[in-house]
Design a protein around this motif. Structure first.
Motif, PDB file in Angstrom:
ATOM      1  N   GLY A   1      43.934  38.544  40.024  1.00  0.00           N
ATOM      2  CA  GLY A   1      43.024  37.579  39.418  1.00  0.00           C
ATOM      3  C   GLY A   1      41.810  37.367  40.284  1.00  0.00           C
ATOM      4  O   GLY A   1      41.893  37.448  41.517  1.00  0.00           O
ATOM      5  N   GLY A   2      40.694  37.107  39.654  1.00  0.00           N
ATOM      6  CA  GLY A   2      39.442  36.848  40.363  1.00  0.00           C
ATOM      7  C   GLY A   2      39.550  35.576  41.179  1.00  0.00           C
ATOM      8  O   GLY A   2      40.573  34.899  41.165  1.00  0.00           O
ATOM      9  N   PHE A   3      38.471  35.226  41.896  1.00  0.00           N
ATOM     10  CA  PHE A   3      38.586  34.056  42.762  1.00  0.00           C
ATOM     11  C   PHE A   3      38.722  32.783  41.930  1.00  0.00           C
ATOM     12  O   PHE A   3      38.149  32.667  40.859  1.00  0.00           O
ATOM     13  CB  PHE A   3      37.443  33.984  43.779  1.00  0.00           C
ATOM     14  CG  PHE A   3      36.083  33.694  43.235  1.00  0.00           C
ATOM     15  CD1 PHE A   3      35.725  32.408  42.858  1.00  0.00           C
ATOM     16  CD2 PHE A   3      35.130  34.694  43.136  1.00  0.00           C
ATOM     17  CE1 PHE A   3      34.459  32.132  42.383  1.00  0.00           C
ATOM     18  CE2 PHE A   3      33.865  34.427  42.658  1.00  0.00           C
ATOM     19  CZ  PHE A   3      33.529  33.140  42.277  1.00  0.00           C
ATOM     20  N   GLY A   4      39.549  31.896  42.425  1.00  0.00           N
ATOM     21  CA  GLY A   4      39.726  30.611  41.763  1.00  0.00           C
ATOM     22  C   GLY A   4      40.590  30.655  40.518  1.00  0.00           C
ATOM     23  O   GLY A   4      40.652  29.691  39.776  1.00  0.00           O
TER      24      GLY A   4
ATOM     25  N   SER B   1      43.428  40.581  44.748  1.00  0.00           N
ATOM     26  CA  SER B   1      42.101  39.978  44.554  1.00  0.00           C
ATOM     27  C   SER B   1      41.077  41.052  44.217  1.00  0.00           C
ATOM     28  O   SER B   1      40.396  41.545  45.096  1.00  0.00           O
ATOM     29  CB  SER B   1      41.665  39.252  45.817  1.00  0.00           C
ATOM     30  OG  SER B   1      42.733  38.563  46.401  1.00  0.00           O
ATOM     31  N   PRO B   2      40.979  41.446  42.950  1.00  0.00           N
ATOM     32  CA  PRO B   2      40.064  42.537  42.607  1.00  0.00           C
ATOM     33  C   PRO B   2      38.606  42.104  42.741  1.00  0.00           C
ATOM     34  O   PRO B   2      38.254  41.030  42.248  1.00  0.00           O
ATOM     35  CB  PRO B   2      40.388  42.835  41.139  1.00  0.00           C
ATOM     36  CG  PRO B   2      41.374  41.827  40.707  1.00  0.00           C
ATOM     37  CD  PRO B   2      41.659  40.879  41.797  1.00  0.00           C
TER      38      PRO B   2
ATOM     39  N   GLY C   1      36.583  40.635  39.851  1.00  0.00           N
ATOM     40  CA  GLY C   1      37.577  40.465  38.801  1.00  0.00           C
ATOM     41  C   GLY C   1      37.788  41.736  37.985  1.00  0.00           C
ATOM     42  O   GLY C   1      38.309  41.691  36.874  1.00  0.00           O
TER      43      GLY C   1
ATOM     44  N   ARG D   1      30.715  48.516  47.654  1.00  0.00           N
ATOM     45  CA  ARG D   1      30.080  48.083  46.406  1.00  0.00           C
ATOM     46  C   ARG D   1      28.610  47.733  46.615  1.00  0.00           C
ATOM     47  O   ARG D   1      28.279  46.991  47.514  1.00  0.00           O
ATOM     48  CB  ARG D   1      30.810  46.848  45.869  1.00  0.00           C
ATOM     49  CG  ARG D   1      32.169  47.195  45.318  1.00  0.00           C
ATOM     50  CD  ARG D   1      32.577  46.314  44.164  1.00  0.00           C
ATOM     51  NE  ARG D   1      33.670  47.007  43.470  1.00  0.00           N
ATOM     52  CZ  ARG D   1      34.120  46.696  42.271  1.00  0.00           C
ATOM     53  NH1 ARG D   1      33.576  45.704  41.604  1.00  0.00           N
ATOM     54  NH2 ARG D   1      35.095  47.373  41.722  1.00  0.00           N
TER      55      ARG D   1
ATOM     56  N   THR E   1      29.450  38.009  39.504  1.00  0.00           N
ATOM     57  CA  THR E   1      30.375  39.054  39.963  1.00  0.00           C
ATOM     58  C   THR E   1      29.721  39.994  40.982  1.00  0.00           C
ATOM     59  O   THR E   1      30.357  40.927  41.461  1.00  0.00           O
ATOM     60  CB  THR E   1      30.902  39.918  38.793  1.00  0.00           C
ATOM     61  OG1 THR E   1      29.793  40.653  38.248  1.00  0.00           O
ATOM     62  CG2 THR E   1      31.527  39.079  37.705  1.00  0.00           C
TER      63      THR E   1
ATOM     64  N   ASP F   1      30.652  36.932  44.806  1.00  0.00           N
ATOM     65  CA  ASP F   1      32.069  37.236  44.574  1.00  0.00           C
ATOM     66  C   ASP F   1      32.874  37.073  45.866  1.00  0.00           C
ATOM     67  O   ASP F   1      33.856  36.341  45.906  1.00  0.00           O
ATOM     68  CB  ASP F   1      32.194  38.662  44.030  1.00  0.00           C
ATOM     69  CG  ASP F   1      33.620  38.996  43.601  1.00  0.00           C
ATOM     70  OD1 ASP F   1      34.193  38.214  42.828  1.00  0.00           O
ATOM     71  OD2 ASP F   1      34.153  40.025  44.048  1.00  0.00           O
TER      72      ASP F   1
ATOM     73  N   GLY G   1      32.961  33.502  46.992  1.00  0.00           N
ATOM     74  CA  GLY G   1      33.933  32.718  46.219  1.00  0.00           C
ATOM     75  C   GLY G   1      35.360  32.975  46.654  1.00  0.00           C
ATOM     76  O   GLY G   1      36.205  32.085  46.583  1.00  0.00           O
ATOM     77  N   TYR G   2      35.630  34.186  47.104  1.00  0.00           N
ATOM     78  CA  TYR G   2      36.972  34.521  47.570  1.00  0.00           C
ATOM     79  C   TYR G   2      37.303  33.862  48.915  1.00  0.00           C
ATOM     80  O   TYR G   2      38.448  33.854  49.336  1.00  0.00           O
ATOM     81  CB  TYR G   2      37.122  36.037  47.712  1.00  0.00           C
ATOM     82  CG  TYR G   2      37.645  36.732  46.460  1.00  0.00           C
ATOM     83  CD1 TYR G   2      38.855  36.348  45.897  1.00  0.00           C
ATOM     84  CD2 TYR G   2      36.952  37.778  45.876  1.00  0.00           C
ATOM     85  CE1 TYR G   2      39.353  36.985  44.777  1.00  0.00           C
ATOM     86  CE2 TYR G   2      37.436  38.425  44.742  1.00  0.00           C
ATOM     87  CZ  TYR G   2      38.655  38.014  44.206  1.00  0.00           C
ATOM     88  OH  TYR G   2      39.161  38.649  43.100  1.00  0.00           O
TER      89      TYR G   2
ATOM     90  N   GLN H   1      33.058  26.045  44.519  1.00  0.00           N
ATOM     91  CA  GLN H   1      31.654  26.412  44.421  1.00  0.00           C
ATOM     92  C   GLN H   1      30.906  25.391  43.570  1.00  0.00           C
ATOM     93  O   GLN H   1      31.487  24.755  42.701  1.00  0.00           O
ATOM     94  CB  GLN H   1      31.490  27.823  43.814  1.00  0.00           C
ATOM     95  CG  GLN H   1      31.968  27.992  42.370  1.00  0.00           C
ATOM     96  CD  GLN H   1      33.478  28.165  42.241  1.00  0.00           C
ATOM     97  OE1 GLN H   1      34.136  28.629  43.152  1.00  0.00           O
ATOM     98  NE2 GLN H   1      34.040  27.734  41.114  1.00  0.00           N
TER      99      GLN H   1
ATOM    100  N   LEU I   1      33.556  23.611  41.118  1.00  0.00           N
ATOM    101  CA  LEU I   1      34.880  23.102  41.477  1.00  0.00           C
ATOM    102  C   LEU I   1      34.928  22.896  42.982  1.00  0.00           C
ATOM    103  O   LEU I   1      34.446  23.724  43.740  1.00  0.00           O
ATOM    104  CB  LEU I   1      35.943  24.127  41.054  1.00  0.00           C
ATOM    105  CG  LEU I   1      37.385  23.869  41.501  1.00  0.00           C
ATOM    106  CD1 LEU I   1      37.985  22.717  40.724  1.00  0.00           C
ATOM    107  CD2 LEU I   1      38.247  25.113  41.311  1.00  0.00           C
TER     108      LEU I   1
ATOM    109  N   ARG J   1      37.832  22.664  45.512  1.00  0.00           N
ATOM    110  CA  ARG J   1      39.291  22.826  45.529  1.00  0.00           C
ATOM    111  C   ARG J   1      39.982  21.786  46.394  1.00  0.00           C
ATOM    112  O   ARG J   1      41.176  21.602  46.293  1.00  0.00           O
ATOM    113  CB  ARG J   1      39.654  24.213  46.065  1.00  0.00           C
ATOM    114  CG  ARG J   1      39.115  25.308  45.205  1.00  0.00           C
ATOM    115  CD  ARG J   1      39.829  26.608  45.508  1.00  0.00           C
ATOM    116  NE  ARG J   1      39.102  27.735  44.990  1.00  0.00           N
ATOM    117  CZ  ARG J   1      39.470  28.983  45.191  1.00  0.00           C
ATOM    118  NH1 ARG J   1      40.532  29.247  45.917  1.00  0.00           N
ATOM    119  NH2 ARG J   1      38.766  29.977  44.682  1.00  0.00           N
TER     120      ARG J   1
END
Ligand SMILES: Nc1ncnc2c1ncn2[C@@H]1O[C@H](COP(=O)(O)OP(=O)(O)OP(=O)(O)O)[C@@H](O)[C@H]1O
Ligand SMILES: [Mg+2]
Lengths: 538, 438
Positions: A223-226, A380-381, A384, B269, B311, B316, B319-320, B325, B347, B349
């Motif tokens: 799942g993506g972040f969060g 963690s792709p 996503g 990437r 993304t 990305d 966020g991880y 955020q 959000l 967390r």
């Protein structure tokens, strides 16, 4: 035989030693940083160093230890918090302060602590390697002490023992110790593997009911972040019906680990009622700790997990996140200037992963007991995007797929498990078990529940085209019920009392929702008003 | 420790900001070097890799004027350190820690390694307690908590600059022992002047570290590390609550990519290096609190999403790593809402640990949940309203739509200045009451 450092690139160090074995441990530099041989040449070797290499100098010593990278296994593991190299973090904090500096080292097990030993063998008995000599009490369960070598026992301890003195001797004078080292990259042996058929109850309704895992099974949570990977892993760590939990925070957040430690110190295992810490071992190698140690952390964890499996325990290994491990592998590989595969990952990524997954399973142990090791790993792709190499390699190797959906998470539907795409290959066997042990209606209810959700999906598509006014009364009834099913059954807020559900509670709730729906459908057909029925169902 | 500095004039090559030096003895990873150009001017650099006697050095600053024959490299045997002192407060430094405010350099009280060390997770105090930013959408619905890292995801052209200025001006803690560390990366001269005016008007303590767009790219990687070392110093040496505001991390990541490609590393990437996650984590994970000690480091980095794409590797990976955020929206900006925070994808967390009785107010959680739920429903209904028209909707739905507008125009939008969290909560309650059917 001491060598010298001749080159340093990122987490790898070249040393001028030749007579080494692959995966042998070394200490490098004046600080004695830990490393492992990852490449050999005729006149030098390349070492993956598990600590920050900043400050390390060319010409500093390199000391081979002649053994591979290992974990220490023995009484005292339970409740511990380790880093990826099995260094005891609480003790490190006490001794060296809040920050982890390179070269700090402490024994993994409290070597001077004493244990009450009950022998299962006596002098004159024959024992095979891996056989149980006896056990000590570790918290609430029996911690077996295994013989590392086989032979005929000449003496064996009784009563108080500590980890420094032998617990038995063999007639050929071999000393048998209560704790031993195990090379982390080598799977521990067992007699044979058994098919995974009984359920691993997670306490999460959507998983236990729709996508059940079995003891000895493997599942991934991409799942993506969060999207809720960590919260789900932690919820399962708290509630799963297993004997031992090994939790690896692999390249993730420090605050999460702190939070979890705090929580686990105060909560009880819902099944045994005993403190969670008594059944949990944590490996915390956060994202800011050594990348090379992160690569090792999942092996350290699985070796400890196998050790408890060998005592006949049901062990669950949770790792968050396996993607961070894959990235660590990529970093080490690129420092070695290996030929990159897809997205820069080494070409052996998939085989390493499948090798790792295959350490799970139900086994008959060397001692003839049944033990199991199950795995639930988060993925963690990047972006996503599930087509990336790590997710794909994990998908091929695992038996259950719990896909987290970003759009569900945005709607705050947690756990954000997509009920269309997720699957479990264990469902058939496990459902049989649930139908016998929990409720004969289990399988039927499951089909009805899934059908409701599928019909809802179709109806939504239709109503988007023709408009909601075109829907029939029974469609509205179905939409309402599916909404209930999603909000009350599939959703499970981890921060509320609803965070844990037994299979009995789970099936009862599903039964209630389905029964209400069926009754209302009948009454609707008999001509009752939709609005009245909907009001009653509130 | 070596007794003397070693000097070498054995340069073998120069490529952008990388120097290749041969025949070097006993060098250390990460060792700081001084590079002396033929005309006598000095640059700083750091050892990147060593193989036998060949050393690769990365230079902080412009390599123009260096040559092979007459350039000297001095190995200092030291790892990059940050000078620290309480007298740094309310001062402005460059990305290499030189004063930019025309005052003399302070006398360091101590030096700490710029890279920092990982905090032992078992000695972390989990984030609790609240930091007030004065912005309702943040304080009310995505509350910032001491020890948290919470990024602002912006888009090109959105007023993130004004927002940063407001946060610098308005942030405070109930306890008051507060310092903001402002780190600017790749700043234009125009923005520089703007921020300098902002800093002059601050009532709180601050330390600013500024890397200009015209400054060295390598310094851009160093500046946040200096900033965080300073934050750790004030937090854990002096027990203060330090809030590090870093803008813009997108410039940081681009610098990382530029240097990675100069080193001929394998691109990941979109050309960003494969280790970008770990590199960013080394920065962001320095936010936190320590058991049994006062003080905290909180981080509020700004990330501009390239092509507004969440993304994209930069937002990305951020966020991880971060704990939530705050997402800015182009649409809301076009409707004149400032700050244009879209609370739906935003959000925090760690919010639940920073709010409630004794922290903000007892009803904070309920008010926040109600506001969020009503607003989310309203946003869904807007889509419907666009099709069937307002007239075709029920009375209840119309009220929710009105709430939605009111929430954006009165709650998210700030006409002037800051609101205390209590004012924010009162406003939220008043809005909910106003549009709830009687
Ligand atoms: N079961 C749940 N119940 C309630 N809230 C949840 C649940 N799962 C997730 N959340 C919410 O979503 C947030 C993110 O969850 P979590 O930290 O598990 O995400 P993640 O997938 O691990 O993200 P990352 O990849 O960034 O680590 C949580 O802080 C919480 O607010
Ligand atoms: Mg997570």
């Amino acid at each position: 035989m001491t060598g010298r450092i001749i080159g340093i690139t990122g987490p790898t160090v070249t040393v001028d030693l030749a007579d080494l074995k692959l995966y042998d441990r070394l200490k490098v530099g004046h600080g004695g940083l830990q490393g492992e041989v990852v490449r050999l040449a005729s006149d030098h070797a390349v070492v993956q160093v598990y600590e920050e290499t900043k400050g390390l100098g060319v010409g500093e010593p390199a000391q081979p230890l002649g053994v591979p990278l290992s974990v220490r296994l023995g009484p005292g593991l339970m409740g511990q918090v380790y880093d990826g190299l099995q260094r005891p973090l609480p003790l490190m904090g006490e001794k060296f302060g809040p920050f982890i500096r390179p070269g700090c080292e402490l024994p993994s097990l409290p070597e001077d602590s004493t244990w009450l030993f009950t022998p299962l063998k006596k002098a004159g008995d024959r024992i095979e390697a891996g056989g149980a000599l006896g056990f000590v009490r570790e918290n609430s369960f029996d911690h077996y002490i295994f013989a590392q070598t086989g032979g005929v026992i000449s003496t064996i301890a009784l009563g108080e023992i500590n980890l420094q003195t032998p617990v038995a001797t063999l007639e050929d004078t071999t000393l048998l110790h209560p704790a031993h080292d195990w090379p982390i990259r080598t799977p521990r042996p067992f007699r044979r593997k058994l098919p995974p058929t009984s359920p691993l109850i997670t306490g999460q309704r959507v998983l236990d009911f729709f996508f059940p895992l079995s003891l000895g099974g493997t599942a991934i949570i991409p799942g993506g972040f969060g999207t809720g990977k960590t919260i789900l892993e932690q919820a399962i760590a708290k509630h799963a019906a297993v004997d031992v939990v090994v939790y690896v925070g692999c390249g993730e957040r420090g605050n999460e680990m702190a939070e979890m430690l705090e929580e686990f110190a105060s909560l009880n295992d819902p099944w045994s009622g005993r403190p969670l810490a008594e059944r949990t071992i944590m490996v915390a190698n956060t994202s800011n700790m050594s990348v090379a140690a992160r690569e090792a952390s999942i092996y350290t964890a699985v070796s400890m997990a196998e050790y408890y499996r060998d005592m006949g325990c049901h062990v669950l290994l949770l790792a968050d996140s396996i993607s961070r491990w894959a990235e660590a592998l990529r970093e080490v590989s690129s420092a070695l200037e290996e030929m990159p595969g897809e997205e820069g990952y080494p070409t052996y990524l998939a085989s390493r992963l499948s090798g790792y997954f295959s350490r799970a399973g139900v086994v008959e142990t060397i001692n003839g007991k049944m033990g199991s090791l199950s795995m639930i790993l988060s993925v963690s792709p990047p972006g996503g995007d599930f087509t990336e190499p790590t997710t794909q390699a994990c998908l091929r190797a695992s038996g259950a797929f719990y896909m987290l959906d970003t759009s569900l998470a945005h709607r705050r539907h947690f756990p954000a498990i997509n009920w269309v795409q997720s699957y479990s290959l264990y469902a058939e066997d496990v459902d049989k078990h649930f139908s016998e042990a929990v409720s004969p209606a289990w399988a039927t209810l499951k089909q009805k529940g899934l059908a409701l959700l599928q019909k809802e999906e179709k109806l939504r598509e239709v109503s988007e085209i023709v408009g909601a006014e075109e829907l029939q009364d029974e469609d509205h009834l179905l939409l309402h019920t599916a909404g209930e099913l999603r909000d009350r059954f599939l959703c499970q807020n981890s921060f509320s009392d609803d965070g844990f559900s037994t299979p009995e509670q789970t099936v009862r709730l599903m039964d209630l929702i389905v029964r209400q729906y069926e009754e209302a459908t009948t009454r609707l057909a008999q001509g009752e008003e939709l609005s009245v029925l909907l009001k009653e169902m509130q | 420790m070596r007794l003397a500095e070693y000097r070498y004039s054995t340069l073998q090559g120069i490529r952008s900001q990388l120097l290749f030096v041969g025949q070097v003895e006993a060098v250390r990873m990460g060792e700081v070097v001084r590079v002396i150009a033929p005309d006598g001017h000095e640059l700083e650099g750091e050892v990147l890799t060593v193989h036998k006697n060949d050393v690769l050095i990365q230079v902080f600053g412009e390599c123009r004027g260096l040559d092979i024959q007459n350039t000297t490299v001095v190995f200092t045997d030291a790892i990059k350190q940050t000078p620290l002192s309480p007298t740094m407060l309310n001062r402005v430094f460059s990305g290499s820690m030189h004063p930019l405010d025309n005052k003399p350099m302070f006398v360091p009280d101590r030096w700490w390694p710029t890279g920092g060390f990982p905090l032992n997770p078992t000695l972390r105090e989990s984030p609790r307690e609240f930091i007030e930013t004065g912005i309702s959408a943040i304080d009310g619905l995505t509350t910032l908590v001491k020890g948290q890292k919470l990024p602002i995801f912006s888009c090109a052209g959105l007023p993130s600059r004004q927002m940063v200025a407001d946060i610098l001006k308005y942030s405070r803690t109930p306890q008051g022992n507060f310092v903001v560390i402002f780190v600017a990366l790749g700043l234009t001269h125009h923005d520089y002047a703007f921020y300098m005016r902002t800093l002059e008007e601050l009532n709180t303590h601050y330390v600013a570290i500024v890397n200009l767009a015209s400054d060295s790219v390598l310094e851009r990687l160093l500046a946040p590390r200096f900033g965080l070392t300073v934050a750790e110093y004030f937090a854990f040496q002096h027990g203060m609550d330090a809030l590090a505001v870093v803008t813009d991390m997108t410039n940081y990541c681009d610098a990382l990519r530029e240097i990675s490609s100069a080193r001929e590393e394998l691109p990941g990437r979109r050309g960003y290096p494969g280790y970008m996650y770990s590199d960013l984590a080394l920065l962001f994970e320095r936010a936190g609190r320590i058991k049994g000690r006062p003080g905290s480091v909180t981080m509020l980095p700004v990330v501009t999403m390239p092509e507004d794409d969440i993304t994209h590797p930069i937002p990305d990976l951020t966020g991880y790593i971060t704990e939530g955020q705050i997402v800015l929206s182009r649409e809301m900006h076009q409707q004149g809402i400032y700050p244009p925070i879209d609370v739906l994808p935003s959000l925090s967390r760690l919010m639940q640990h920073g709010i409630g009785e004794g922290l903000t107010r007892k009803d904070h959680r309920t008010v926040a949940n109600d506001l969020y739920r009503q607003y989310a429903r309203g946003r869904d209904l807007r889509g419907l309203a666009a099709i069937v028209g307002r007239e075709g909707m029920t009375e209840t739905d119309r009220r929710i739509l009105d709430f939605c507008d009111g929430f954006e125009k009165e709650f998210v939008h700030h006409q002037v200045g800051r609101r205390s969290v209590l004012e924010t909560l009162d406003l939220g309650k008043e809005l909910l009451a106003r549009y709830t059917p009687p």
